[in-house]
Write an enzyme that holds these catalytic residues in place. Structure first.
Site, PDB file in Angstrom:
ATOM      1  N   ARG A 134     -14.062   2.832  12.126  1.00 40.25           N
ATOM      2  CA  ARG A 134     -13.137   3.888  12.576  1.00 40.25           C
ATOM      3  C   ARG A 134     -13.431   5.192  11.844  1.00 40.25           C
ATOM      4  O   ARG A 134     -13.472   6.270  12.449  1.00 40.25           O
ATOM      5  CB  ARG A 134     -11.706   3.443  12.305  1.00 40.25           C
ATOM      6  CG  ARG A 134     -10.628   4.479  12.620  1.00 40.25           C
ATOM      7  CD  ARG A 134      -9.371   4.209  11.804  1.00 40.25           C
ATOM      8  NE  ARG A 134      -9.583   4.387  10.372  1.00 40.25           N
ATOM      9  CZ  ARG A 134      -8.727   3.984   9.430  1.00 40.25           C
ATOM     10  NH1 ARG A 134      -7.614   3.363   9.774  1.00 40.25           N
ATOM     11  NH2 ARG A 134      -9.000   4.191   8.153  1.00 40.25           N
ATOM     12  N   GLU A 188      -3.350  -9.631   2.670  1.00 43.77           N
ATOM     13  CA  GLU A 188      -3.213 -10.150   4.031  1.00 43.77           C
ATOM     14  C   GLU A 188      -4.437  -9.892   4.896  1.00 43.77           C
ATOM     15  O   GLU A 188      -4.584 -10.491   5.974  1.00 43.77           O
ATOM     16  CB  GLU A 188      -1.968  -9.534   4.707  1.00 43.77           C
ATOM     17  CG  GLU A 188      -2.139  -8.130   5.276  1.00 43.77           C
ATOM     18  CD  GLU A 188      -2.073  -7.017   4.229  1.00 43.77           C
ATOM     19  OE1 GLU A 188      -2.158  -5.846   4.621  1.00 43.77           O
ATOM     20  OE2 GLU A 188      -1.953  -7.326   3.032  1.00 43.77           O
ATOM     21  N   CYS A 194       0.817  -1.211   0.000  1.00 41.65           N
ATOM     22  CA  CYS A 194       0.000   0.000   0.000  1.00 41.65           C
ATOM     23  C   CYS A 194       0.858   1.272   0.000  1.00 41.65           C
ATOM     24  O   CYS A 194       1.565   1.534  -0.960  1.00 41.65           O
ATOM     25  CB  CYS A 194      -0.977  -0.044   1.162  1.00 41.65           C
ATOM     26  SG  CYS A 194      -2.450   0.982   0.903  1.00 41.65           S
ATOM     27  N   HIS A 214      -4.548  -5.343  -0.267  1.00 38.02           N
ATOM     28  CA  HIS A 214      -4.178  -5.952   1.014  1.00 38.02           C
ATOM     29  C   HIS A 214      -4.575  -7.427   1.009  1.00 38.02           C
ATOM     30  O   HIS A 214      -5.568  -7.815   1.632  1.00 38.02           O
ATOM     31  CB  HIS A 214      -4.873  -5.236   2.170  1.00 38.02           C
ATOM     32  CG  HIS A 214      -4.371  -3.860   2.439  1.00 38.02           C
ATOM     33  ND1 HIS A 214      -3.234  -3.618   3.166  1.00 38.02           N
ATOM     34  CD2 HIS A 214      -4.834  -2.647   2.047  1.00 38.02           C
ATOM     35  CE1 HIS A 214      -3.023  -2.309   3.246  1.00 38.02           C
ATOM     36  NE2 HIS A 214      -3.974  -1.701   2.564  1.00 38.02           N
ATOM     37  N   LYS A 272     -12.363   7.338  -1.727  1.00 39.15           N
ATOM     38  CA  LYS A 272     -11.520   6.258  -1.244  1.00 39.15           C
ATOM     39  C   LYS A 272     -11.856   4.958  -1.953  1.00 39.15           C
ATOM     40  O   LYS A 272     -13.028   4.605  -2.115  1.00 39.15           O
ATOM     41  CB  LYS A 272     -11.701   6.088   0.270  1.00 39.15           C
ATOM     42  CG  LYS A 272     -10.776   5.043   0.889  1.00 39.15           C
ATOM     43  CD  LYS A 272     -10.977   4.966   2.404  1.00 39.15           C
ATOM     44  CE  LYS A 272     -10.021   3.966   3.020  1.00 39.15           C
ATOM     45  NZ  LYS A 272     -10.170   3.882   4.506  1.00 39.15           N
TER      46      LYS A 272
END
Length: 342
Positions: free
Chosen positions: A254, A242, A148, A240, A169
């Site tokens: 969040r 992972e 990233c 990502h 985003k």
């Protein structure tokens, strides 16, 4: 498979079940023949809230991928990444000083992104430390994975390629298709579903013009995995692989809290292809109320969140990491059987 810190001390993590911990204990006394012994470093620059989850995610992937290899796994964090006192206490004794990289003979390195604070990367407080790691990794590892923001920083430092700010985003789980044959994506069925979560993107044309090879990309999310062979083989993740199933949900919650606390201007977009249809409907209604009232108590009134049943997030990740470990193992002599006195 055994994942160890120095002195054969097991990683204490929810990722390791009791049976796996017993395997580590057994390794202390009797080491059977292994395909290779590899030393892997993780430079974990994620914010405090994601520090443990990130460590756990990469630990699980390495554990699932390692097969008959033994991995000495070391965690680091850039000293210029700001940490709370609580995080520092958590890291004490488990995260090594970044200066130890030189003496550990790292075979493979994984460098995570960090929470962005500046408008451009060279203004980030960790920029000098990170570019130093890029130069070090190129000269001292067989291969390094850049994830990233770290991927964006590496291509900027190496080739002057600037990331582009997105209008919204990029957050969600996307179908990513193989666009080239490579050992890293061997045995992976296309498309693979990969989580993406970022405010910026790299242009395909900029990367290919500078000699980067694209391995996977998404019609919606754009470039996914790409590589470049330098003295070290550099592997770049814009996504990502992972992430566990709940990672995007944690980030979304969040961001909602930050919006209600007026720490961000826009209500976050629901991650694409992630929640089920009923949850998306409830979240649309919640968003209307949150934008009208905008106060912190609303954060406890979120509807129940249910993920799509066909999510299959990170299903290909262990194969990607297995292929990466196979690359690192090429030319490494097998470990002969040794017996240690009890």
């Amino acid at each position: 498979m055994t994942v160890l810190f120095d002195k054969h001390r097991p990683i204490i993590s929810p990722a390791l079940a009791p049976t796996q911990l017993r395997e580590v204990d057994e390794f202390r006394n009797h080491q059977k023949e292994a395909d290779a012994v590899l030393t892997i470093g993780l430079i974990n620059n994620m914010p405090d809230s994601a520090l443990q989850a990130t460590e756990r995610q990469f630990t699980r992937l390495l554990q699932a991928a390692a097969g008959n290899s033994h991995i000495h796994f070391h965690c680091f964090s850039l000293p210029s990444v700001k940490r709370s006192q609580q995080a520092k206490q958590l890291m004490h004794g488990r995260y090594r000083d970044i200066a130890d990289l030189d003496r550990l003979h790292i075979d493979g390195l994984i460098v995570t992104g960090a929470e962005p604070n500046a408008a451009i990367l060279p203004e980030e407080p960790f920029w000098q430390d990170l570019t130093g790691i890029i130069d070090w990794a190129e000269a001292n590892t067989r291969s390094t994975i850049w994830s990233c923001l770290a991927a964006h920083a590496a291509v900027l430092h190496l080739d002057g390629i600037k990331r582009q700010r997105l209008d919204a985003k990029c957050s969600g789980v996307y179908d990513c298709f193989k666009v080239a044959n490579d050992g890293l994506t061997k045995d992976i069925t296309s498309p693979l579903r990969v989580a993406h979560s970022r405010l910026n993107a790299l242009r395909k044309s900029d990367l290919t013009a500078s000699g980067y090879q694209l391995l996977t990309e998404s019609p919606e999310a754009g470039v996914d995995i790409f590589v470049k062979q330098l003295r070290s083989r550099f592997v770049f993740f814009q996504g990502h692989p992972e992430y566990d199933a709940l990672s995007l949900q944690r980030e979304y919650l969040r961001d909602i809290t930050r919006y209600l606390a007026r720490q961000r201007d826009k209500f976050p977009t629901v991650p694409a292809n992630y929640f089920d249809t009923e949850t998306e409907r409830k979240l649309a209604n919640y968003q209307k109320r949150a934008m009208a009232e905008r106060q912190i108590p609303l954060s406890v009134e979120l509807p129940k969140l249910t993920l799509r049943p066909d999510l299959a997030i990170s299903a290909a990740a262990s194969t990607i990491f297995r292929n990466w470990l196979e690359y690192l193992s090429e030319g490494v002599e097998p470990v002969a059987e040794t017996t240690h006195p009890r």
